[in-house]
Design a protein around this motif. Structure first.
Motif, PDB file in Angstrom:
ATOM      1  N   THR A 185      -6.267  -4.789   2.015  1.00 50.20           N
ATOM      2  CA  THR A 185      -7.213  -3.683   1.889  1.00 50.20           C
ATOM      3  C   THR A 185      -8.443  -3.906   2.760  1.00 50.20           C
ATOM      4  O   THR A 185      -8.884  -3.012   3.500  1.00 50.20           O
ATOM      5  CB  THR A 185      -7.639  -3.513   0.411  1.00 50.20           C
ATOM      6  OG1 THR A 185      -6.485  -3.205  -0.376  1.00 50.20           O
ATOM      7  CG2 THR A 185      -8.657  -2.401   0.264  1.00 50.20           C
ATOM      8  N   TYR A 219       1.306  -0.842   1.801  1.00 49.62           N
ATOM      9  CA  TYR A 219       0.182  -0.589   2.706  1.00 49.62           C
ATOM     10  C   TYR A 219       0.635  -0.215   4.117  1.00 49.62           C
ATOM     11  O   TYR A 219      -0.059   0.538   4.798  1.00 49.62           O
ATOM     12  CB  TYR A 219      -0.708  -1.836   2.796  1.00 49.62           C
ATOM     13  CG  TYR A 219      -1.401  -2.176   1.507  1.00 49.62           C
ATOM     14  CD1 TYR A 219      -2.717  -1.778   1.276  1.00 49.62           C
ATOM     15  CD2 TYR A 219      -0.755  -2.886   0.503  1.00 49.62           C
ATOM     16  CE1 TYR A 219      -3.369  -2.088   0.085  1.00 49.62           C
ATOM     17  CE2 TYR A 219      -1.391  -3.200  -0.697  1.00 49.62           C
ATOM     18  CZ  TYR A 219      -2.689  -2.795  -0.900  1.00 49.62           C
ATOM     19  OH  TYR A 219      -3.321  -3.090  -2.083  1.00 49.62           O
ATOM     20  N   THR A 263      -4.663   2.631   2.321  1.00 49.59           N
ATOM     21  CA  THR A 263      -5.307   2.000   1.165  1.00 49.59           C
ATOM     22  C   THR A 263      -5.804   3.144   0.283  1.00 49.59           C
ATOM     23  O   THR A 263      -5.546   4.322   0.569  1.00 49.59           O
ATOM     24  CB  THR A 263      -6.489   1.110   1.577  1.00 49.59           C
ATOM     25  OG1 THR A 263      -7.567   1.951   2.037  1.00 49.59           O
ATOM     26  CG2 THR A 263      -6.110   0.132   2.677  1.00 49.59           C
TER      27      THR A 263
END
Length: 576
Positions: free
Chosen positions: A358, A392, A501
């Motif tokens: 992230t 992700y 994210t």
């Protein structure tokens, strides 16, 4: 025009694209029924050779299922279009599995031991032969030389024709790859890591895929906040001048191994400006970890998503904690007890990995750099880590770790692939290696690998180059790569990618443009990631308050001066 409504529609399109994203390399393969890989290993575990087979098979279908022999059910076979059996060890297979595979109406590919138990290979007799250095395809005139000895199983007793042979000391040709009269294929290998190109060729032929163009790509590697922006710009500009799209492998944070201090990309505005310029010049950014370090190892040298010191997955959310040495499965009464023991460690690994990914994505986005894929530092990560990463990124670059037991086994197949082990991610493999300036012949290994990819035809020839080497080797590297016939350069911007994210969605639809939806605030990111302790946070707040008062004082001073000037002017005017 209702701009609010347009913004809402745009956001919905991005979200739906992320949810229903299918990489372009696999889209054409969705119409088939998928591939089932059945394996027999000594302990029933999915070993490195099995994962290599998964990597190769994932090129031919985006739906690969991998199961050990004891777990296969009848529905597993009926739902799949292709069946591959791999016997790494000799074993008497259960009657139900033998019956089910023998009843398959579609051709079966069998590798290694135990294939003679299936009706498709009835009568198969095998003789083990070590250290074979010359092999020949029966469709080619000359033999191919192998650098390392290949362990083969000499085949006899089958009807059909030999596809590959080796020559014994007495000059006789012995088959070890065979195609039966009913188009079933047997491959007499037990070690798939040693020569995966041969297996890949056989699967390509068995699945009826024609040889296409070879895909080339080059990564400018290990770009961190301490990189020399002049050398980086020089390398990127050269590639741009030659009309070559390239990959920028970026580490957002540099970790000083002696002090533990961190240097962020935001601390290096000149480097950020250079990276943005290169992004506009054809460079595609990929996340190469967050710090490319674990504990206090140096950025670019250390690991990040694998505990190399203990040689095991990450067990703590804090990289500075001493490693908790994991127990082995044999220390527990059953698999369920072992998985229960691992649960808190996997939770820690998940928290740690999510935080790193992230921050990397959002830090880069805050600087106007938009990552399109992921490259694990030193290619090391557990399969659980890959599963987390797949939430992700839609793609991964380089090689992959093939074992959850050690980081020392990594590799890749020769194709763009979407294997089961990557949980939906597409892998763009690195097959050529890199320029090693410490070697007497820095491009030697790369040249050898290029020769292999020329012989293979139609795979991926990916390499990486460190910009700190300057221009000494880069032109020759490009020249060598471009001698591969029928080749084209990969442009990640012209593939379909999604990176996301909670605050960012980055999407490409294949036309060369990057769509970004971001809620990242640069100031917010600064305070989130730069502060390391409550005291430092308090100091920043105090500094901000002092700065505010200074600003107010200056504003008030300027106001008084302006007021005084007006009063003096009026007095002079009245005196006239």
């Amino acid at each position: 025009m209702n701009y609010k409504r347009i913004s809402l529609v745009y956001a919905a399109v991005l979200i739906l694209s992320a949810v229903f994203y299918i990489p372009d390399s696999a889209a054409a393969k969705q119409e088939n029924g998928g591939i089932l890989i059945i394996y027999s290993t000594l302990d029933g575990k999915e070993l490195s050779d099995v994962k290599m087979l998964d990597l190769i098979a994932g090129h031919f279908s985006s739906r690969v299922t991998v199961k050990k022999d004891a777990d296969v059910k009848r529905t597993d076979l009926t739902e799949k279009k292709h069946i591959i059996y791999y016997g790494q060890t000799k074993r008497k297979l259960n009657k139900q599995l033998v019956s089910q595979i023998s009843a398959c109406k579609t051709p079966v590919i069998a590798i290694g031991y135990n294939a003679g138990q299936f009706s498709q290979f009835s009568g198969l007799s095998l003789t083990s032969k070590d250290s074979v250095y010359q092999v020949r395809s029966t469709s080619e005139k000359s033999e191919a030389s192998l650098e390392s000895g290949l362990k083969v199983l000499d085949v006899s007793g089958l009807k059909g024709k030999a596809l590959y042979t080796y020559t014994s000391a007495d000059g006789k040709a012995h088959p070890f790859v065979w195609k039966t009269d009913k188009a079933n294929v047997y491959i007499g290998l037990t070690n798939l890591l040693n020569n995966n190109l041969l297996v890949a060729k056989q699967l390509r032929e068995a699945f009826g895929e024609t040889t296409g163009n070879t895909l080339l790509y080059l990564r400018l590697e290990d770009i961190s906040p301490m990189s020399d922006e002049k050398l980086l710009l020089q390398a990127g500009s050269y590639l741009h001048e030659r009309n070559i799209p390239f990959i920028l492998s970026v580490i957002p944070v540099y970790l000083n191994p002696k002090t533990g201090d961190k240097v962020y990309l935001s601390d290096k505005p000149k480097l950020v400006k250079t990276l943005r310029k290169l992004q506009d010049m054809g460079g595609s950014v990929v996340v190469h970890g967050y710090t490319h370090a674990y504990r206090y190892s140096e950025t670019g040298e250390g690991f990040e998503f694998w505990d190399a010191e203990a040689d095991q997955p990450i067990t703590s959310q804090n990289a500075e904690d001493a490693p908790s040495l994991l127990k082995k499965e044999q220390d527990f009464p059953n698999e369920a007890a072992y998985n229960s023991y691992l649960k808190p460690f996997r939770k820690n690994e998940e928290t740690y990995t999510r935080q790193k990914l992230t921050r990397a994505i959002e830090d880069l986005t805050a600087e106007g750099l938009y990552p399109l894929a992921f490259e694990a530092p030193h290619y090391t990560m557990s399969e659980h880590g890959y599963q987390i990463t797949s939430q992700y990124f839609s793609s991964i670059i380089g090689q992959v770790q093939l074992s959850d037991e050690t980081w020392k086994t990594s590799g890749t197949g020769p194709f763009v692939t979407k294997p089961a082990m990557l949980h939906g991610m597409t892998l763009y493999p690195e097959t050529l290696g890199y320029v090693d300036a410490s070697d007497p012949n820095p491009l030697g290994d790369v040249e050898d690998n290029i020769s292999q990819m020329i012989d293979f035809e139609g795979g991926v020839a990916g390499a990486f180059y460190h910009p700190y080497l300057g221009m000494e080797y880069l032109p020759e590297l490009i020249d060598q790569m471009e001698r591969i016939p029928n080749s084209e350069w990969l442009d990640l911007k012209k593939t379909k990618q999604t990176v996301k994210t909670d605050k960012v969605v980055i999407h490409t639809n294949g036309d060369g443009t990057i769509q970004v939806k971001s809620k990242v605030n640069a100031v917010e990111e600064f305070f989130d990631h730069h502060q390391q302790s409550p005291l430092e946070k308090a100091l920043w707040i105090l500094s901000s308050v002092v700065l505010l008062f200074v600003a107010m004082f200056l504003s008030y001073t300027l106001y008084l001066r302006a007021t005084l000037k007006k009063r003096i002017f009026k007095e002079r005017k009245s005196r006239g």
